[in-house]
Scaffold this active site. Structure first.
Site, PDB file in Angstrom:
ATOM      1  N   HIS A 221       1.024  -1.404   0.386  1.00 48.19           N
ATOM      2  CA  HIS A 221       0.425   0.148   0.050  1.00 48.19           C
ATOM      3  C   HIS A 221       0.619   0.923  -0.045  1.00 48.19           C
ATOM      4  O   HIS A 221       1.431   1.563   1.275  1.00 48.19           O
ATOM      5  CB  HIS A 221      -0.898  -0.170   1.042  1.00 48.19           C
ATOM      6  CG  HIS A 221      -1.837   0.239   0.791  1.00 48.19           C
ATOM      7  ND1 HIS A 221      -2.554   1.491  -0.150  1.00 48.19           N
ATOM      8  CD2 HIS A 221      -3.419   1.222   1.625  1.00 48.19           C
ATOM      9  CE1 HIS A 221      -3.050   2.640   0.417  1.00 48.19           C
ATOM     10  NE2 HIS A 221      -3.919   1.792   1.411  1.00 48.19           N
ATOM     11  N   TYR A 226      -0.954   7.156   3.537  1.00 52.83           N
ATOM     12  CA  TYR A 226      -0.496   6.407   4.308  1.00 52.83           C
ATOM     13  C   TYR A 226       0.664   6.399   4.629  1.00 52.83           C
ATOM     14  O   TYR A 226       1.942   7.511   3.804  1.00 52.83           O
ATOM     15  CB  TYR A 226      -0.928   4.953   3.778  1.00 52.83           C
ATOM     16  CG  TYR A 226      -1.709   4.881   4.471  1.00 52.83           C
ATOM     17  CD1 TYR A 226      -2.557   5.697   5.481  1.00 52.83           C
ATOM     18  CD2 TYR A 226      -2.915   4.262   3.731  1.00 52.83           C
ATOM     19  CE1 TYR A 226      -3.999   5.503   5.582  1.00 52.83           C
ATOM     20  CE2 TYR A 226      -4.948   4.209   3.877  1.00 52.83           C
ATOM     21  CZ  TYR A 226      -5.469   4.744   5.043  1.00 52.83           C
ATOM     22  OH  TYR A 226      -6.507   5.161   5.130  1.00 52.83           O
ATOM     23  N   ARG A 378     -16.968  -0.891  -3.573  1.00 52.08           N
ATOM     24  CA  ARG A 378     -18.410   0.018  -2.857  1.00 52.08           C
ATOM     25  C   ARG A 378     -19.594  -0.534  -3.740  1.00 52.08           C
ATOM     26  O   ARG A 378     -20.964  -1.460  -3.093  1.00 52.08           O
ATOM     27  CB  ARG A 378     -18.737   1.244  -2.446  1.00 52.08           C
ATOM     28  CG  ARG A 378     -18.361   2.063  -2.037  1.00 52.08           C
ATOM     29  CD  ARG A 378     -18.410   3.567  -1.713  1.00 52.08           C
ATOM     30  NE  ARG A 378     -17.241   3.898  -2.627  1.00 52.08           N
ATOM     31  CZ  ARG A 378     -17.221   5.200  -2.461  1.00 52.08           C
ATOM     32  NH1 ARG A 378     -18.431   6.019  -2.296  1.00 52.08           N
ATOM     33  NH2 ARG A 378     -16.179   5.777  -3.496  1.00 52.08           N
TER      34      ARG A 378
END
Length: 414
Positions: A221, A226, A378
């Site tokens: 990631h 992040y 989603r």
């Protein structure tokens, strides 16, 4: 080449072809020419039966980093409904690298068994499964969205920081510099070479645990604000040493980390997710030639260096490193970034993600060469049978699970 997985330890109903794979054209003539979405893809000996993949989605439902039955049901449900691959949510390599106290983790050997159970379940249903490894950096020790957001307006909202009373570690948050994400987030400590090496070793140890759990691929990631994203972006990295300032310096440590991960995971697919754009105000580069924010021009250079290191797929997302970002709320809004990366590196496999809801749109992205796979989040939660629905809408027949076939009689009788 079919994937060779160990036999499951309990009884599961087997299907042929596997769930979500296209039937042969001799029995279903409409499958003579398959949509790109349903053409298999092989990477380093791992065969993905189709190109509709489940994007990593934080569930904030782990017990001190351990996967729970929620994860078995959540991820297992996708494995029984025809997707080509599942990527387990952002999984922290160190406890202080979690986004929230309820994040998944792989910093301890005790985390392996519950993940292995999920992997075996996915494999028993013919589905490839991997995991996204992460360190949240300056966005760590925050409360889960269940507390801080209130989409349904039925529960009280609260602050972002998870203090010690709520299982957090606000005094042990780290980033490339002391710049916080916002005034409502913890103030990080600037990492030294010692902390950077510590994080590297944690990634390598986590990869060894990925092997024990039986994962088919690993994704690093490097997106969504992040730690790795924080290093590459001038918005979050104002260091003055060899890890800050120029583009070459800002990508130095991320590339070192990815190189070590590639070496630790040599025989199976290695993916990297990036944010190709910070969505901050103004241009990527100022009139004085200095980089102002992270964008597609720097992303293209960064990806080129990762190609040299041998990554197998670039998972292209955007945003989440600037608290005031305004992101377009339109289907496929991130596809142009994947397209730009694919154009720059035609031989690199590229995945696209972001408000992809319609099968015909997803198919067009692959047909037009803008990406090689689509990752859904989603849309997949709203309809776990999205892959089989897509096959039906695109005019072909794929195998549902035996237990669910009666829901797809019309597709099977066309």
């Amino acid at each position: 080449m079919a994937n060779q997985w160990p036999a499951p330890e309990q009884f599961f109903v087997k299907t042929e072809p596997t769930i979500g794979a296209a039937f042969p054209p001799n029995t279903f003539p409409q499958n003579e020419v398959l949509p790109k979405l349903f053409q298999p893809l092989s990477i380093k000996g791992v065969t993905f039966k189709n190109r509709i993949w489940v994007s990593p989605m934080c569930q904030y439902s782990s017990d001190n980093g351990h996967a729970t039955d929620w994860h078995l049901v959540h991820l297992g449900g996708f494995a029984t409904r025809g997707v080509g691959a599942i990527c387990v949510e952002s999984t922290a390599v160190v406890p202080e690298g979690r986004i929230s106290p309820q994040d998944a983790g792989l910093w301890s050997d005790s985390h392996v068994a519950p993940l292995e159970r999920i992997v075996k379940f996915a494999h028993a249903h013919g589905t490839v499964i991997g995991v996204q490894l992460n360190h949240a950096g300056r966005k760590a020790s925050t409360l889960s969205p269940f507390i801080t957001y209130d989409t349904s307006r039925t529960r009280p909202t609260g602050k972002f920081i998870a203090d010690q009373e709520h299982g957090g570690w606000p005094d042990n948050v780290w980033g490339p510099t002391e710049i916080p994400y916002s005034d409502t987030y913890p103030r990080p400590k600037a990492m030294t070479e010692k902390e950077m090496l510590y994080v590297e070793e944690a990634f390598i140890s986590a990869i060894e645990r990925c092997k024990k759990a039986g994962f088919d691929f690993v994704e690093i990631h490097a997106a969504h604000g992040y730690l790795v994203h924080q290093f590459v972006s001038p918005l979050s990295n104002n260091r003055t040493d060899q890890y800050g300032g120029s583009l070459e310096n800002r990508i130095r440590w991320p590339l070192r980390l990815i190189k070590r991960c590639r070496e630790a995971w040599p025989d199976k697919p290695l993916f990297v997710r990036i944010s190709a754009n910070d969505w901050a105000d103004g241009p990527e580069k100022g009139l004085n030639g200095e980089w102002r924010q992270w964008g597609i021009e720097q992303s293209t250079v960064f990806v080129g260096e990762m190609v040299k290191l041998g990554i197998d797929l670039l998972d292209c997302s955007t945003g989440a490193n600037w608290s005031k970002q305004v992101v377009p709320d339109t289907p496929g809004y991130q596809v142009p970034y994947a397209e730009a990366i694919k154009k720059a590196y035609p031989k690199l496999l590229v995945g696209t993600v972001g408000l992809i809801t319609e099968p015909k749109d997803a198919e067009s992205y692959l047909q037009d060469g803008k990406a090689d796979v689509v990752l859904l989040a989603r849309a997949m939660v709203a309809n776990p049978h999205w892959a089989i629905m897509a096959a039906d809408e695109l005019g072909i027949a794929v195998k549902p699970a035996h237990q669910y076939e009666r829901a797809w009689v019309n597709m099977l009788l066309k």
